[in-house]
Design a protein around this motif. Structure first.
Motif, PDB file in Angstrom:
ATOM      1  N   GLU A  44      -3.352   5.041   7.120  1.00  0.00           N
ATOM      2  CA  GLU A  44      -2.176   5.061   7.992  1.00  0.00           C
ATOM      3  C   GLU A  44      -0.922   5.486   7.229  1.00  0.00           C
ATOM      4  O   GLU A  44      -0.142   6.304   7.723  1.00  0.00           O
ATOM      5  CB  GLU A  44      -1.986   3.687   8.624  1.00  0.00           C
ATOM      6  N   VAL A  45      -0.728   4.941   6.033  1.00  0.00           N
ATOM      7  CA  VAL A  45       0.488   5.311   5.297  1.00  0.00           C
ATOM      8  C   VAL A  45       0.424   6.763   4.804  1.00  0.00           C
ATOM      9  O   VAL A  45       1.457   7.397   4.595  1.00  0.00           O
ATOM     10  CB  VAL A  45       0.761   4.360   4.114  1.00  0.00           C
ATOM     11  N   LYS A  46      -0.781   7.297   4.672  1.00  0.00           N
ATOM     12  CA  LYS A  46      -0.951   8.700   4.277  1.00  0.00           C
ATOM     13  C   LYS A  46      -0.977   9.636   5.477  1.00  0.00           C
ATOM     14  O   LYS A  46      -1.082  10.852   5.316  1.00  0.00           O
ATOM     15  CB  LYS A  46      -2.231   8.880   3.462  1.00  0.00           C
ATOM     16  N   GLY A  47      -0.912   9.079   6.685  1.00  0.00           N
ATOM     17  CA  GLY A  47      -0.899   9.915   7.887  1.00  0.00           C
ATOM     18  C   GLY A  47      -2.230  10.524   8.210  1.00  0.00           C
ATOM     19  O   GLY A  47      -2.297  11.554   8.900  1.00  0.00           O
ATOM     20  N   LYS A  48      -3.327   9.913   7.753  1.00  0.00           N
ATOM     21  CA  LYS A  48      -4.668  10.471   8.029  1.00  0.00           C
ATOM     22  C   LYS A  48      -5.181   9.977   9.369  1.00  0.00           C
ATOM     23  O   LYS A  48      -4.915   8.856   9.770  1.00  0.00           O
ATOM     24  CB  LYS A  48      -5.637  10.064   6.913  1.00  0.00           C
TER      25      LYS A  48
ATOM     26  N   THR B  48       0.836  -1.202   0.000  1.00  0.00           N
ATOM     27  CA  THR B  48       0.000   0.000   0.000  1.00  0.00           C
ATOM     28  C   THR B  48       0.872   1.254   0.000  1.00  0.00           C
ATOM     29  O   THR B  48       0.596   2.213  -0.732  1.00  0.00           O
ATOM     30  CB  THR B  48      -0.928  -0.004   1.227  1.00  0.00           C
ATOM     31  N   LYS B  49       1.920   1.261   0.810  1.00  0.00           N
ATOM     32  CA  LYS B  49       2.814   2.423   0.854  1.00  0.00           C
ATOM     33  C   LYS B  49       3.486   2.653  -0.499  1.00  0.00           C
ATOM     34  O   LYS B  49       3.603   3.796  -0.964  1.00  0.00           O
ATOM     35  CB  LYS B  49       3.869   2.246   1.943  1.00  0.00           C
ATOM     36  N   LYS B  50       3.906   1.598  -1.134  1.00  0.00           N
ATOM     37  CA  LYS B  50       4.564   1.730  -2.431  1.00  0.00           C
ATOM     38  C   LYS B  50       3.626   2.378  -3.450  1.00  0.00           C
ATOM     39  O   LYS B  50       4.017   3.299  -4.181  1.00  0.00           O
ATOM     40  CB  LYS B  50       5.016   0.361  -2.926  1.00  0.00           C
ATOM     41  N   LEU B  51       2.381   1.910  -3.491  1.00  0.00           N
ATOM     42  CA  LEU B  51       1.413   2.472  -4.434  1.00  0.00           C
ATOM     43  C   LEU B  51       1.056   3.909  -4.067  1.00  0.00           C
ATOM     44  O   LEU B  51       0.929   4.778  -4.940  1.00  0.00           O
ATOM     45  CB  LEU B  51       0.155   1.596  -4.484  1.00  0.00           C
ATOM     46  N   ALA B  52       0.880   4.177  -2.772  1.00  0.00           N
ATOM     47  CA  ALA B  52       0.556   5.544  -2.340  1.00  0.00           C
ATOM     48  C   ALA B  52       1.696   6.496  -2.668  1.00  0.00           C
ATOM     49  O   ALA B  52       1.463   7.641  -3.091  1.00  0.00           O
ATOM     50  CB  ALA B  52       0.249   5.558  -0.844  1.00  0.00           C
ATOM     51  N   ASP B  53       2.931   6.027  -2.488  1.00  0.00           N
ATOM     52  CA  ASP B  53       4.087   6.866  -2.804  1.00  0.00           C
ATOM     53  C   ASP B  53       4.190   7.160  -4.302  1.00  0.00           C
ATOM     54  O   ASP B  53       4.803   8.157  -4.710  1.00  0.00           O
ATOM     55  CB  ASP B  53       5.375   6.195  -2.331  1.00  0.00           C
ATOM     56  N   GLN B  54       3.585   6.300  -5.118  1.00  0.00           N
ATOM     57  CA  GLN B  54       3.550   6.521  -6.573  1.00  0.00           C
ATOM     58  C   GLN B  54       2.411   7.463  -6.979  1.00  0.00           C
ATOM     59  O   GLN B  54       2.231   7.736  -8.161  1.00  0.00           O
ATOM     60  CB  GLN B  54       3.384   5.180  -7.298  1.00  0.00           C
ATOM     61  N   GLY B  55       1.661   7.925  -5.981  1.00  0.00           N
ATOM     62  CA  GLY B  55       0.564   8.844  -6.251  1.00  0.00           C
ATOM     63  C   GLY B  55      -0.760   8.180  -6.518  1.00  0.00           C
ATOM     64  O   GLY B  55      -1.725   8.845  -6.930  1.00  0.00           O
TER      65      GLY B  55
ATOM     66  N   LEU C 147      -4.979  -6.107  -3.473  1.00  0.00           N
ATOM     67  CA  LEU C 147      -3.746  -6.484  -2.795  1.00  0.00           C
ATOM     68  C   LEU C 147      -3.883  -7.720  -1.923  1.00  0.00           C
ATOM     69  O   LEU C 147      -2.875  -8.365  -1.600  1.00  0.00           O
ATOM     70  CB  LEU C 147      -3.250  -5.307  -1.950  1.00  0.00           C
ATOM     71  N   THR C 148      -5.089  -8.064  -1.524  1.00  0.00           N
ATOM     72  CA  THR C 148      -5.277  -9.224  -0.643  1.00  0.00           C
ATOM     73  C   THR C 148      -5.457 -10.529  -1.414  1.00  0.00           C
ATOM     74  O   THR C 148      -5.668 -11.576  -0.797  1.00  0.00           O
ATOM     75  CB  THR C 148      -6.509  -9.036   0.263  1.00  0.00           C
TER      76      THR C 148
ATOM     77  N   PHE D  65      -9.951  -3.074   5.491  1.00  0.00           N
ATOM     78  CA  PHE D  65      -8.539  -3.281   5.812  1.00  0.00           C
ATOM     79  C   PHE D  65      -7.636  -2.419   4.931  1.00  0.00           C
ATOM     80  O   PHE D  65      -6.742  -1.720   5.426  1.00  0.00           O
ATOM     81  CB  PHE D  65      -8.213  -4.768   5.637  1.00  0.00           C
ATOM     82  N   ILE D  66      -7.894  -2.433   3.634  1.00  0.00           N
ATOM     83  CA  ILE D  66      -7.056  -1.650   2.722  1.00  0.00           C
ATOM     84  C   ILE D  66      -7.243  -0.155   2.970  1.00  0.00           C
ATOM     85  O   ILE D  66      -6.281   0.628   2.941  1.00  0.00           O
ATOM     86  CB  ILE D  66      -7.373  -1.989   1.255  1.00  0.00           C
TER      87      ILE D  66
END
Length: 334
Positions: free
Chosen positions: A330-334, A286-293, A304-305, A323-324
């Motif tokens: 969480e990875v976006k800090g929300k 999830t972090k990898k995809l979020a970091d890609q925008g 992803l599951t 879950f996703i």
């Protein structure tokens, strides 16, 4: 942190998800005490003893297939320690089931109910609090749980949550302290019961309850083998905290310690390792995809599951998406 000792011998929406538990395959169902209820057939649900972990430590559960939030067994698991000193309960089930819980207890013990420990805030674990407090139980919980109960987040529709019944609010509280260290130790019925706070995981006010002589630990809901992980972020939960909680259990439990889950089956600590690996994997992806925008919708569509769906009981779109979404938050800090 100073340990508290008690001796009792010989005495008679998508981001951030609102204060709700998403029902398995249903619309969101708020889960603070007194908030929205499961879609359950309350009149048909029976409470019965489903495990005897020691001569004086029994586990109670509701009927299967009658609660859409928890089709494996209605409501949350209840642990009951009993004997001549009285009864200690862990969690109190849904409000609608409290009398059936008491009836089940009375099939094996007539002792007074002395102590009720809440593992976390959700209504399938605290709904019976007022009833059992009126039976004489002293309610113990984390400070954070009491605060969550007195000041619950708004419901999914933005409306204020109903005020709790004052009788059900914990009266003995303890802080997080040192993770893995007991905050309270209770000596009752020949057992030594440790109340061990957990860093924010399923909620921000979780406690695990260790029964030393029975070699059992009630771990609540940060681990579940029915449906995907649920971190109630509106009540302080954390996906990363679930990893921390599992690592804590690995330190305080032995290889043969019975781990009493709030839902699903009883497990050993080795059973938590695949769950931990899955949470780590989904966090990283999830972090990898979020970091890609990538947006939340993009990440939900990435499925992803998929690697875990076949081996996850209770796998539903609602459980996966919850879950996703929490992981994305969480990875976006929300």
């Amino acid at each position: 942190m100073k340990r508290q000792w008690l001796f009792l011998g010989g005495l008679a929406a998508m981001a951030v998800i609102p204060a709700s538990v998403w029902a398995q395959g249903q619309a969101p169902a708020p889960q603070g005490p007194g908030q929205g209820r499961s879609f359950a057939q309350w009149d048909k649900i029976q409470i019965s003893v489903t495990a005897k972990l020691a001569p004086n430590l029994y586990i109670l559960q509701g009927s299967p297939d009658l609660d859409t939030n928890h089709p494996d067994a209605a409501g949350g698991r209840v642990a009951v320690l009993f004997g001549p000193d009285g009864i200690l309960m862990v969690d109190s089930q849904d409000e609608e089931l409290h009398e059936k819980v008491l009836k089940a207890i009375r099939t094996f013990s007539s002792a007074p109910i002395r102590i009720l420990v809440n593992s976390h805030i959700h209504s399938d674990h605290t709904g019976g609090n007022p009833f059992f407090a009126k039976q004489g139980a002293l309610i113990y919980s984390r400070e954070e749980l009491r605060e969550e109960m007195l000041h619950p987040p708004r419901q999914g529709n933005g409306a204020p949550a109903p005020a709790p019944d004052p009788a059900g609010v914990p009266v003995v509280t303890y802080p997080l302290g040192t993770p893995g260290a007991p905050a309270v130790t209770i000596h009752l019925d020949g057992e030594v019961v440790d109340l061990i706070p957990v860093p924010a995981s399923h909620t921000g006010g979780d406690t695990v309850i260790r029964f030393q002589h029975a070699n059992a630990i009630y771990i609540g809901d940060f681990y579940r083998n029915f449906g995907y992980p649920f971190a109630d972020q509106a009540n302080g939960g954390s996906i990363r905290g679930m990893i921390t909680a599992i690592d804590m259990i690995a330190k305080i439990a032995g290889p043969n310690t019975t781990l009493i889950t709030g839902h699903g089956t009883l497990v050993k600590k080795a059973d938590l390792l695949p769950y931990r690996a899955m949470v780590v994997d989904i966090l990283e992806k999830t972090k990898k995809l979020a970091d890609q925008g990538k947006s939340l919708d993009d990440i939900l569509a990435a499925n992803l599951t998929a690697l875990y769906d076949a081996t996850t009981k209770g796998d539903t779109p609602a459980s996966k998406n919850r879950f996703i979404t929490e992981t994305y938050n969480e990875v976006k800090g929300k």
